[in-house]
Design an enzyme around this catalytic site. Sequence first.
Site, PDB file in Angstrom:
ATOM      1  N   GLU A 245     -15.341 -33.217 -57.784  1.00 46.29           N
ATOM      2  CA  GLU A 245     -16.004 -32.037 -57.711  1.00 46.29           C
ATOM      3  C   GLU A 245     -16.305 -31.638 -59.220  1.00 46.29           C
ATOM      4  OE1 GLU A 245     -14.069 -27.458 -57.485  1.00 46.29           O
ATOM      5  OE2 GLU A 245     -13.276 -28.968 -56.168  1.00 46.29           O
ATOM      6  N   CYS A 282     -13.616 -22.462 -59.893  1.00 44.75           N
ATOM      7  CA  CYS A 282     -15.052 -23.359 -59.470  1.00 44.75           C
ATOM      8  C   CYS A 282     -15.789 -22.551 -58.427  1.00 44.75           C
ATOM      9  CB  CYS A 282     -14.398 -24.615 -59.081  1.00 44.75           C
ATOM     10  SG  CYS A 282     -13.286 -24.501 -57.491  1.00 44.75           S
TER      11      CYS A 282
END
Length: 509
Positions: A245, A282
């Site tokens: 990620e 995020c």
Amino acid sequence: MAAAPVWSVDPRTGKQREQVAVEATAQEVDAAVRAAHDARASLADRAVRAAFLRAAADGLEASKDHLVEAADAETALGPVRLTGELARTCFQLRAFADIVDEGAFLDVVINHPDDTATPPIPDLRRYKVPLGVVAVYSASNFPFAFSVAGGDTASALGAGCPVVVKAHPDHPGLSELVASVLRRAAAAHGIPEGVIGLVHGFEAGIELIKHPLVSAAGFTGSIRGGRALFDAAAARPVPIPFHGELGSLNPVVVTEAAATERAEAIGAGLAGSMTLGVGQFCVKPGLVLVPSGEAGDGLVKSLTAAVSDTDAGVLLDHRMRDNFIAGVAERTGLPDVDSPVTPGAGGEHTVSPGFLTVPAARLAQEGEHDLLLEECFGPVTVVARYDDETEVRGVLSRLPGNLTATVQLSDEEAAGEGRGAEILAELTPLAGRVLVNGWPTGVAVAPAQHHGGPYPATTSTSTSVGGTAIERWLRPVAYQNAPQALLPVELRDGNPLGLPRRFNGRLER
């Protein structure tokens, strides 16, 4: 040469607190990986590893006060946030224990021979087996949920894979404490403590991804660091899966009807989402498309008031603080960029939240404003004011992959009137999770969750949150015409383990 010490650092002051470890040498990385590799057989029994996962959760809860105190000292995220994150981490561990008990993740499929088929079908039996040792690279912003005992580790252990964690330098002391809790839980169930390895240091992270006994890797962090590891994983003599990620802008589209209907609520909601955790999530909304005119003006006014009332905060480390201040300065220097609330330094060790505005037309075409389409880690977002739907489509067409994409609709649009469905269709190719009339911060740990997205959001099509995250660490294998006595017990006709399976085309539970 002596190994470099690893210090616990207080982000509120930037001062070293105590030495907690030393950076691992290549030989120490090798030892950790080999110990994990040797522990594989101890995870073969599903009942044992499910019990191990539950014991790990129990151990973390029993040490809650000590762990939260240690985490706050190294991250400044605050006891309330960290207590909630630890609870989420324990929930994840128990959720994967339940998945292991159920057994559906093994994806058992059995076909008996069928000579009438074209071509004929032999006896085939398929299920999934663990890949082997998994390297986990901890995230800075989730010291529990995406770190030593986080989702990558929990899902890998659930799949039957030992783990070697590369600790994040922002919370090395906490990493050591959590690893010790997991090792005690392993030992209590007859599992070697080497099933959880922990190494510190940049070079150790490189050695880990290159180690021939590492079979897969999970990473949460920056595009630059993640891409370097991704490339290293692919360049090995035997490439391995790398589930990374890396970064996400998480765009939001506010329709004119929605802004007209509830400008104040949307502005306040956006402020809460983009400043949550000092903007260190995020899934922070980093680009918001807002209509020009009175409706959009009302939203910006509400956002201004809410952000202005938000206190300065401490970022996870001073390097991130410096990058945030520099990134904001570079963005505010672009033509036609305004800052109704100027983000930047809030003090010697803090940052103040804010937001920028820019005409959407500037982003719809390639140029120096492309910088505004890159993630800026911290409490800032970009509000792009659009004149028509063509500008919205133009901006969306230029966006990279994202973890999330959000649309704020009016009541009528949400009921199927207007462009609601069309906007959802435009957002779907951009992200792994599409939200309607909500905010992306807050990632529920649920079976239907998908936390991933097109590159650079992630490097694979998998999720790192939710039950299906376990699939990253498994591979399918089929046995053809194998005698019952030689088959793995999971694939035998009598189904002695009572597993969910598809038997001769029929789903059995």
